[in-house]
Design a protein around this motif. Structure first.
Motif, PDB file in Angstrom:
ATOM      1  N   GLY A  74       0.798  -1.215   0.000  1.00  0.00           N
ATOM      2  CA  GLY A  74       0.000   0.000   0.000  1.00  0.00           C
ATOM      3  C   GLY A  74       0.838   1.275   0.000  1.00  0.00           C
ATOM      4  O   GLY A  74       0.314   2.357   0.223  1.00  0.00           O
ATOM      5  N   LEU A  75       2.129   1.144  -0.256  1.00  0.00           N
ATOM      6  CA  LEU A  75       3.024   2.290  -0.245  1.00  0.00           C
ATOM      7  C   LEU A  75       3.344   2.751  -1.665  1.00  0.00           C
ATOM      8  O   LEU A  75       3.418   1.930  -2.582  1.00  0.00           O
ATOM      9  N   PRO A  76       3.543   4.045  -1.844  1.00  0.00           N
ATOM     10  CA  PRO A  76       3.942   4.522  -3.167  1.00  0.00           C
ATOM     11  C   PRO A  76       5.287   3.926  -3.553  1.00  0.00           C
ATOM     12  O   PRO A  76       6.156   3.745  -2.701  1.00  0.00           O
ATOM     13  N   ALA A  77       5.439   3.621  -4.815  1.00  0.00           N
ATOM     14  CA  ALA A  77       6.686   3.020  -5.291  1.00  0.00           C
ATOM     15  C   ALA A  77       7.030   3.601  -6.660  1.00  0.00           C
ATOM     16  O   ALA A  77       6.170   4.127  -7.368  1.00  0.00           O
ATOM     17  N   ARG A  78       8.294   3.499  -7.000  1.00  0.00           N
ATOM     18  CA  ARG A  78       8.790   3.983  -8.281  1.00  0.00           C
ATOM     19  C   ARG A  78       9.804   2.964  -8.769  1.00  0.00           C
ATOM     20  O   ARG A  78      10.653   2.509  -8.006  1.00  0.00           O
ATOM     21  N   ALA A  79       9.731   2.611 -10.044  1.00  0.00           N
ATOM     22  CA  ALA A  79      10.652   1.609 -10.583  1.00  0.00           C
ATOM     23  C   ALA A  79      10.842   1.831 -12.076  1.00  0.00           C
ATOM     24  O   ALA A  79      10.031   2.495 -12.729  1.00  0.00           O
ATOM     25  N   VAL A  80      11.903   1.254 -12.590  1.00  0.00           N
ATOM     26  CA  VAL A  80      12.153   1.272 -14.033  1.00  0.00           C
ATOM     27  C   VAL A  80      11.249   0.215 -14.664  1.00  0.00           C
ATOM     28  O   VAL A  80      11.161  -0.913 -14.171  1.00  0.00           O
ATOM     29  N   ARG A  81      10.577   0.604 -15.737  1.00  0.00           N
ATOM     30  CA  ARG A  81       9.690  -0.346 -16.426  1.00  0.00           C
ATOM     31  C   ARG A  81      10.496  -1.554 -16.896  1.00  0.00           C
ATOM     32  O   ARG A  81      11.579  -1.429 -17.435  1.00  0.00           O
ATOM     33  N   SER A  82       9.949  -2.719 -16.622  1.00  0.00           N
ATOM     34  CA  SER A  82      10.583  -3.975 -17.019  1.00  0.00           C
ATOM     35  C   SER A  82       9.480  -4.985 -17.308  1.00  0.00           C
ATOM     36  O   SER A  82       8.299  -4.723 -17.040  1.00  0.00           O
ATOM     37  N   ILE A  83       9.856  -6.134 -17.808  1.00  0.00           N
ATOM     38  CA  ILE A  83       8.879  -7.200 -18.046  1.00  0.00           C
ATOM     39  C   ILE A  83       8.208  -7.578 -16.734  1.00  0.00           C
ATOM     40  O   ILE A  83       6.997  -7.745 -16.661  1.00  0.00           O
ATOM     41  N   TRP A  84       9.021  -7.687 -15.658  1.00  0.00           N
ATOM     42  CA  TRP A  84       8.466  -8.041 -14.348  1.00  0.00           C
ATOM     43  C   TRP A  84       7.473  -6.996 -13.883  1.00  0.00           C
ATOM     44  O   TRP A  84       6.384  -7.315 -13.421  1.00  0.00           O
ATOM     45  N   LEU A  85       7.844  -5.717 -13.999  1.00  0.00           N
ATOM     46  CA  LEU A  85       6.956  -4.651 -13.536  1.00  0.00           C
ATOM     47  C   LEU A  85       5.676  -4.610 -14.361  1.00  0.00           C
ATOM     48  O   LEU A  85       4.585  -4.439 -13.800  1.00  0.00           O
ATOM     49  N   ASP A  86       5.777  -4.793 -15.660  1.00  0.00           N
ATOM     50  CA  ASP A  86       4.568  -4.824 -16.488  1.00  0.00           C
ATOM     51  C   ASP A  86       3.634  -5.945 -16.043  1.00  0.00           C
ATOM     52  O   ASP A  86       2.419  -5.768 -15.962  1.00  0.00           O
ATOM     53  N   ARG A  87       4.200  -7.110 -15.731  1.00  0.00           N
ATOM     54  CA  ARG A  87       3.400  -8.239 -15.255  1.00  0.00           C
ATOM     55  C   ARG A  87       2.740  -7.885 -13.914  1.00  0.00           C
ATOM     56  O   ARG A  87       1.570  -8.161 -13.699  1.00  0.00           O
ATOM     57  N   TYR A  88       3.514  -7.259 -13.028  1.00  0.00           N
ATOM     58  CA  TYR A  88       2.961  -6.839 -11.735  1.00  0.00           C
ATOM     59  C   TYR A  88       1.825  -5.843 -11.938  1.00  0.00           C
ATOM     60  O   TYR A  88       0.756  -5.978 -11.329  1.00  0.00           O
TER      61      TYR A  88
END
Length: 121
Positions: A74-88
């Motif tokens: 439930g916390l704000p997050a920031r990440a580089v777009r990746s295959i894993w992040l797209d799936r998430y």
């Protein structure tokens, strides 16, 4: 900070998250924060023990590659777009719901300290 009549000298607040340039650091300090906390910037240093492939992804990331989202906690997050992040991100609402249900099942108030919760793994 100043608008809320809080003085950094009395309450040393430290800004963190999304500070990735000297200009942003100066901007935050001008708002009245006592300091800034940098994390990801140090991951790519020679001294950092992150995997070289991870460092490469961070160094090559452009502003358009950075995605802001809400973590399962439930916390704000920031990440580089990746295959894993797209799936998430495709499953974000389902994963957040599963995390909330797990917390509801696994966490219970401790009677002697009602504000504190105890979670079992």
């Amino acid at each position: 900070m100043r608008d809320m009549q809080l003085e950094a000298e009395k309450i040393p607040l430290i800004a963190a998250g999304g500070i990735n340039s000297h200009a942003k650091m100066r901007q935050v300090l001008a708002l009245g924060y006592a300091a800034v906390q940098l994390g990801t910037a140090f991951a790519v240093t020679t001294e950092g023990d992150a995997h070289p492939n991870f460092k490469k992804v961070l160094v090559e990331a452009q502003p358009r590659d950075i995605v802001e989202f809400v973590s399962v906690a439930g916390l704000p997050a920031r990440a580089v777009r990746s295959i894993w992040l797209d799936r998430y991100l495709r499953r974000e609402s389902v994963l957040q719901q599963e995390a909330a249900e797990w917390t509801a099942r696994s966490c219970r108030p401790i009677p002697s300290a009602s504000a504190v919760e105890h979670c079992s793994a």
